[in-house]
Design an enzyme around this catalytic site. Structure first.
Site, PDB file in Angstrom:
ATOM      1  N   CYS A 360       0.826  -1.203   0.000  1.00 43.27           N
ATOM      2  CA  CYS A 360       0.000   0.000   0.000  1.00 43.27           C
ATOM      3  C   CYS A 360       0.858   1.251   0.000  1.00 43.27           C
ATOM      4  O   CYS A 360       0.869   2.022   0.971  1.00 43.27           O
ATOM      5  CB  CYS A 360      -0.917  -0.005   1.216  1.00 43.27           C
ATOM      6  N   GLU A 361       1.626   1.415  -1.062  1.00 41.28           N
ATOM      7  CA  GLU A 361       2.511   2.568  -1.232  1.00 41.28           C
ATOM      8  C   GLU A 361       2.573   2.835  -2.730  1.00 41.28           C
ATOM      9  O   GLU A 361       2.890   1.926  -3.496  1.00 41.28           O
ATOM     10  CB  GLU A 361       3.951   2.225  -0.792  1.00 41.28           C
TER      11      GLU A 361
END
Ligand SMILES: *Cc1c(COP(=O)(O)O)cnc(C)c1O
Length: 431
Positions: A360-361
């Site tokens: 989640c980046e």
């Protein structure tokens, strides 16, 4: 993607060490680190031969931080190399692998009291002392234990190697070592008389990483040899060993044009002999500390392609089942890599895509804008040259489990590190 080591193409499939990536995925699942043992052993042998380890007592110390499972410690020992460690954890790994302690160099700019004690107790061959604080601690601990310790001083010689800003360590503005230009080193040398349990036998410098030119090393040789002479003349200390550090560059992409191991070694040895002759000193024992140039090209990571997102006129994202958790280097250093589809290795590269990870980046991108074969979900994507600073920098961000590591050789594969399980993720938690 450049074929490294034992990689070869057979009927549109990629093989490493005689095993197809398809077979590896079936047997071990993905993501998976694949370790080309022949390539790595061959690199060790090239260093041993061309750095004249047997001929002139020079030493090659593998920098363990690049990749250090117990399996690797054993391989390094079998090939006759010494080992660099930088922490209690790495030292303990070497101990578990029954690595000969006298062949260990203990680095680090902030070794803790516990780490220094452990190093002295286990009997590591050389402490590479970074600063006064460590010198004081080491003396005290050696005195308590009644041990004598051979040390090198780490010098910051003020050489800027041509490399990425984040991985430069030889310049003046550095957290590492005794700086030459501000007199720090001379202060330390003056104090040495007070340290009865420490014997200075060598000096060390490490000027950076992923360096392609030999010139910075030749400059380093000049500075270090002159220092050997100066230390003898001013302090009457015989510096018998000179450690020039690591940092030799490797191929990741077409932009990288590394020298061969042979060229590097020969240039360094030649220059040392030339300088020593000129300034009239005995040629010392030389040490180098390659990490990346031993293992980088020997590792590949295979992934399974999952979701794909096409943004018209902008780019296509191809997501794989790993990412920054198994390879942080693209996010950390903007490091470049090459890739291919292992199950379509013979086909033309018609599409441009960006390979993204599953974290989640937004910054979890492995390769930006690369040309690739016709790609579909379920394909096997391989990224080459992930052997150094891949597994050793892996994390559990997003509670993603660490991949397994498999060694391949002569048509056989064997597991050297198991895949982390979900249960492993909670081993440290108190519930
Ligand atoms: C990192 C490091 C090395 C190895 O560097 P590579 O670029 O992997 O060859 C060697 N010596 C020291 C002191 C290091 O910190």
């Amino acid at each position: 993607m450049k074929l490294q080591g034992t990689m070869l193409v057979k009927e549109n499939e990629l093989y490493i060490g005689g095993v197809s990536c398809k077979e590896l995925r079936e047997k071990y699942q993905t993501p998976l680190y694949v370790f080309d043992e022949d390539l790595v052993r061959n690199n060790c042998r090239e260093y041993v031969k061309h750095f004249r380890v047997n001929k002139e007592n020079n030493r090659v110390a593998y920098a363990g931080k690049a990749f250090l499972p117990i399996y690797m410690c054993k391989l390094i020992n079998e090939e006759g190399l010494c080992l660099d460690v930088v922490s209690g954890g790495e030292l303990y790994t070497a101990y578990k692998a029954q690595f000969p302690m006298e062949k260990i160099l203990f680095h680090g700019n902030n070794k803790t009291i516990e780490e220094i004690k452990m190093g002295v107790e286990l009997g590591v061959g050389r402490f590479v002392v970074d600063n006064y604080y460590e010198l004081e601690l080491l003396e005290k601990i050696c005195e308590e234990k009644g041990e004598k310790q051979a040390v090198y001083f780490r010098i910051t010689p003020g050489i800027e190697a041509h490399t990425h800003e984040y991985i430069k360590t030889g310049q003046i503005d550095s957290k590492f070592g005794f700086t030459l230009s501000n007199g720090e080193l001379y202060n330390a040398l003056e104090k040495l008389n007070n340290y009865k349990n420490i014997e200075l036998v060598g000096i060390h410098a490490h000027i950076g990483s992923q360096i392609f030119e030999v010139e910075p090393y030749l400059d380093e040789v000049k500075i270090m040899m002159n220092l050997v002479k100066e230390i003898k003349e001013s302090y009457n200390i015989d510096i018998k060993e000179v450690d020039l550090g690591g940092g030799m560059g490797v191929y990741y992409t077409e932009e990288d044009k590394p020298k061969t191991i042979k060229k590097f070694c020969e240039a360094i040895i030649e220059k040392t002999e030339e300088v020593c002759k000129k300034i009239d000193i005995k040629v010392p024992i030389l040490i180098i500390e390659p990490g990346r140039s031993i293992v980088a090209n020997g590792g590949s990571t295979i992934y399974t392609v999952g979701a794909m997102k096409h943004i018209k006129g902008i780019r296509t994202y191809v997501s794989v089942d790993g990412g920054m958790t198994d390879n942080i280097r693209p996010s950390l250093y903007q490091a470049g890599y090459e890739c291919a589809i292992a199950n379509k290795i013979g086909e033309k590269r018609k599409n441009q895509v960006t390979i993204s990870g599953k974290c989640c980046e937004s910054g979890d991108i492995l390769i930006t804008d690369t040309n690739i074969m016709d790609i579909k979900s379920g394909d096997i994507l391989i990224i080459s040259s992930t052997g150094a600073y891949g597994y050793s920098m892996a994390s559990n961000y997003n509670k993603i489990t660490k991949p397994a590591v498999v060694s391949v050789q002569n048509g056989k594969s064997k597991l050297i590190c198991k895949r982390q399980s979900y249960e492993d993720l909670f081993k440290l938690e108190v519930v």
